[in-house]
Motif scaffolding. Sequence first.
Motif, PDB file in Angstrom:
ATOM      1  N   MET A   1      76.193  61.726  36.253  1.00 28.71           N
ATOM      2  CA  MET A   1      75.090  62.570  36.700  1.00 28.71           C
ATOM      3  C   MET A   1      74.317  61.857  37.815  1.00 28.71           C
ATOM      4  N   ASP A   2      73.986  62.605  38.848  1.00 26.35           N
ATOM      5  CA  ASP A   2      73.274  62.038  39.994  1.00 26.35           C
ATOM      6  C   ASP A   2      71.835  61.713  39.583  1.00 26.35           C
ATOM      7  N   PRO A   3      71.453  60.423  39.630  1.00 29.30           N
ATOM      8  CA  PRO A   3      70.089  60.072  39.204  1.00 29.30           C
ATOM      9  C   PRO A   3      69.015  60.692  40.084  1.00 29.30           C
ATOM     10  N   TYR A   4      69.339  60.927  41.362  1.00 29.71           N
ATOM     11  CA  TYR A   4      68.358  61.551  42.257  1.00 29.71           C
ATOM     12  C   TYR A   4      68.082  62.995  41.854  1.00 29.71           C
ATOM     13  N   LYS A   5      69.134  63.694  41.421  1.00 34.41           N
ATOM     14  CA  LYS A   5      68.940  65.080  40.970  1.00 34.41           C
ATOM     15  C   LYS A   5      68.133  65.123  39.680  1.00 34.41           C
ATOM     16  N   VAL A   6      68.344  64.122  38.821  1.00 36.93           N
ATOM     17  CA  VAL A   6      67.595  64.072  37.560  1.00 36.93           C
ATOM     18  C   VAL A   6      66.096  63.985  37.830  1.00 36.93           C
ATOM     19  N   LEU A   7      65.712  63.181  38.832  1.00 38.64           N
ATOM     20  CA  LEU A   7      64.292  63.001  39.153  1.00 38.64           C
ATOM     21  C   LEU A   7      63.791  64.018  40.166  1.00 38.64           C
ATOM     22  N   GLY A   8      64.706  64.815  40.717  1.00 41.45           N
ATOM     23  CA  GLY A   8      64.292  65.816  41.693  1.00 41.45           C
ATOM     24  C   GLY A   8      63.913  65.226  43.034  1.00 41.45           C
ATOM     25  N   VAL A   9      64.583  64.127  43.409  1.00 41.87           N
ATOM     26  CA  VAL A   9      64.328  63.470  44.692  1.00 41.87           C
ATOM     27  C   VAL A   9      65.651  63.311  45.440  1.00 41.87           C
ATOM     28  N   THR A  10      65.603  62.686  46.601  1.00 42.48           N
ATOM     29  CA  THR A  10      66.801  62.453  47.403  1.00 42.48           C
ATOM     30  C   THR A  10      66.919  60.965  47.715  1.00 42.48           C
ATOM     31  N   PRO A  11      68.086  60.521  48.196  1.00 42.24           N
ATOM     32  CA  PRO A  11      68.234  59.111  48.575  1.00 42.24           C
ATOM     33  C   PRO A  11      67.268  58.684  49.674  1.00 42.24           C
ATOM     34  N   GLN A  12      66.743  59.655  50.408  1.00 45.21           N
ATOM     35  CA  GLN A  12      65.807  59.339  51.486  1.00 45.21           C
ATOM     36  C   GLN A  12      64.360  59.240  50.999  1.00 45.21           C
ATOM     37  N   THR A  13      64.121  59.604  49.751  1.00 38.44           N
ATOM     38  CA  THR A  13      62.769  59.562  49.196  1.00 38.44           C
ATOM     39  C   THR A  13      62.285  58.116  49.088  1.00 38.44           C
ATOM     40  N   SER A  14      61.048  57.878  49.456  1.00 39.91           N
ATOM     41  CA  SER A  14      60.499  56.516  49.409  1.00 39.91           C
ATOM     42  C   SER A  14      60.369  56.039  47.972  1.00 39.91           C
ATOM     43  N   ASP A  15      60.275  54.721  47.798  1.00 43.44           N
ATOM     44  CA  ASP A  15      60.124  54.142  46.459  1.00 43.44           C
ATOM     45  C   ASP A  15      58.874  54.671  45.763  1.00 43.44           C
ATOM     46  N   ASP A  16      57.773  54.774  46.522  1.00 39.66           N
ATOM     47  CA  ASP A  16      56.526  55.261  45.928  1.00 39.66           C
ATOM     48  C   ASP A  16      56.669  56.690  45.434  1.00 39.66           C
ATOM     49  N   ASP A  17      57.386  57.522  46.200  1.00 40.89           N
ATOM     50  CA  ASP A  17      57.564  58.917  45.789  1.00 40.89           C
ATOM     51  C   ASP A  17      58.534  59.027  44.621  1.00 40.89           C
ATOM     52  N   VAL A  18      59.508  58.118  44.549  1.00 42.63           N
ATOM     53  CA  VAL A  18      60.407  58.093  43.391  1.00 42.63           C
ATOM     54  C   VAL A  18      59.608  57.749  42.134  1.00 42.63           C
ATOM     55  N   LYS A  19      58.742  56.755  42.244  1.00 44.38           N
ATOM     56  CA  LYS A  19      57.904  56.373  41.104  1.00 44.38           C
ATOM     57  C   LYS A  19      56.976  57.509  40.705  1.00 44.38           C
ATOM     58  N   ARG A  20      56.449  58.207  41.698  1.00 46.84           N
ATOM     59  CA  ARG A  20      55.544  59.319  41.407  1.00 46.84           C
ATOM     60  C   ARG A  20      56.290  60.438  40.674  1.00 46.84           C
ATOM     61  N   ALA A  21      57.510  60.727  41.134  1.00 54.06           N
ATOM     62  CA  ALA A  21      58.310  61.761  40.478  1.00 54.06           C
ATOM     63  C   ALA A  21      58.646  61.370  39.050  1.00 54.06           C
ATOM     64  N   TYR A  22      58.966  60.097  38.864  1.00 50.44           N
ATOM     65  CA  TYR A  22      59.289  59.603  37.526  1.00 50.44           C
ATOM     66  C   TYR A  22      58.096  59.764  36.584  1.00 50.44           C
ATOM     67  N   ARG A  23      56.921  59.396  37.046  1.00 52.90           N
ATOM     68  CA  ARG A  23      55.739  59.460  36.191  1.00 52.90           C
ATOM     69  C   ARG A  23      55.382  60.900  35.827  1.00 52.90           C
ATOM     70  N   GLU A  24      55.556  61.809  36.786  1.00 50.06           N
ATOM     71  CA  GLU A  24      55.269  63.217  36.497  1.00 50.06           C
ATOM     72  C   GLU A  24      56.207  63.752  35.417  1.00 50.06           C
ATOM     73  N   LEU A  25      57.481  63.387  35.521  1.00 51.64           N
ATOM     74  CA  LEU A  25      58.448  63.827  34.514  1.00 51.64           C
ATOM     75  C   LEU A  25      58.176  63.158  33.169  1.00 51.64           C
ATOM     76  N   ALA A  26      57.764  61.878  33.211  1.00 48.78           N
ATOM     77  CA  ALA A  26      57.475  61.158  31.969  1.00 48.78           C
ATOM     78  C   ALA A  26      56.303  61.807  31.241  1.00 48.78           C
ATOM     79  N   ARG A  27      55.296  62.231  31.971  1.00 48.24           N
ATOM     80  CA  ARG A  27      54.160  62.906  31.347  1.00 48.24           C
ATOM     81  C   ARG A  27      54.592  64.225  30.706  1.00 48.24           C
ATOM     82  N   LYS A  28      55.526  64.891  31.348  1.00 50.03           N
ATOM     83  CA  LYS A  28      55.959  66.205  30.865  1.00 50.03           C
ATOM     84  C   LYS A  28      56.853  66.114  29.642  1.00 50.03           C
TER      85      LYS A  28
END
Length: 204
Positions: free
Chosen positions: A1-28
Motif C-alpha cells: 500500500m502506498d504510504p502517501y495515499k494512506v496519509l493523503g499526501v504526495t511525494p512532493q509534500t513537505s515534511d511539515d505538511d506530512v506531519k500535519r496530515a499525520y496528526r490530523e488523521l491520528a486525532r480522527k
Amino acid sequence: MDPYKVLGVTPQTSDDDVKRAYRELARKYHPDNYINNPLADLAEARMKEINEAYDQIMNERSGKTAGASGGQQQYGGQQYGGQQRSYTGANAALYSQVRQAINQGNLGMAEQLLQRAAGRDAEWFFLMGTVYYRKGWYDEAARSYTQACQMDPSNLEYRTALNNLNMSGGYGGYRPMQQASMCDFCLQLAVCNCCLNSCCGAGC
C-alpha cells in the motif's frame, strides 16, 4: 500500500505538511475516540496503518529503511534497536509480559502490568514511555524516555527511542480529552456556587 495515499499526501509534500496530515488523521482515528464503540477494531487497524505509513515516509526521507538494523523490535511505528530483552530481578517476568502486550497492541494490559511493578527503574520508564507513545501522548512519552536515559545513559534502545521521538516532531501531538465524570461536574458546580455566594455576600 502506498504510504502517501494512506496519509493523503504526495511525494512532493513537505515534511511539515506530512506531519500535519499525520496528526490530523491520528486525532480522527485514535482508538481512545472509539472506546465502547463497535467501530473500535476498525479504528485501531486504521491507526496502525497510519502509523506505519508515516514511519515509512519519514524513514525513507531520512535515508533509513525498515529492518536496516536487524533484530529490531517495533512498537507503534517506532523502531528500537536491540534484540529481545532477557530480564533478571523482581520484575523480569512482568516486563516480558509488558513487551508482549505492547507488541500485540494491548496498551491497557501493558499499563496495568506496569502499575504492579516492584519499583520504577529505567526499563519501567522506557516501557511506560512506549505505552504513552502508542497512545499519542508524546509529551508524556518524551518525559518517560528522558527519565529512562538519565537512569541508564548507556542503553542504546532508550536513547534511540528518545531520538526518534525528537526527530519525528512528536512534541505537541495528539492528547485525548479526558472524560469527566458526574462527580467532577458536581464538584465544579459546587465550587462555582461557593464563589458566587462569597462574591455576592461581599457586595461585588
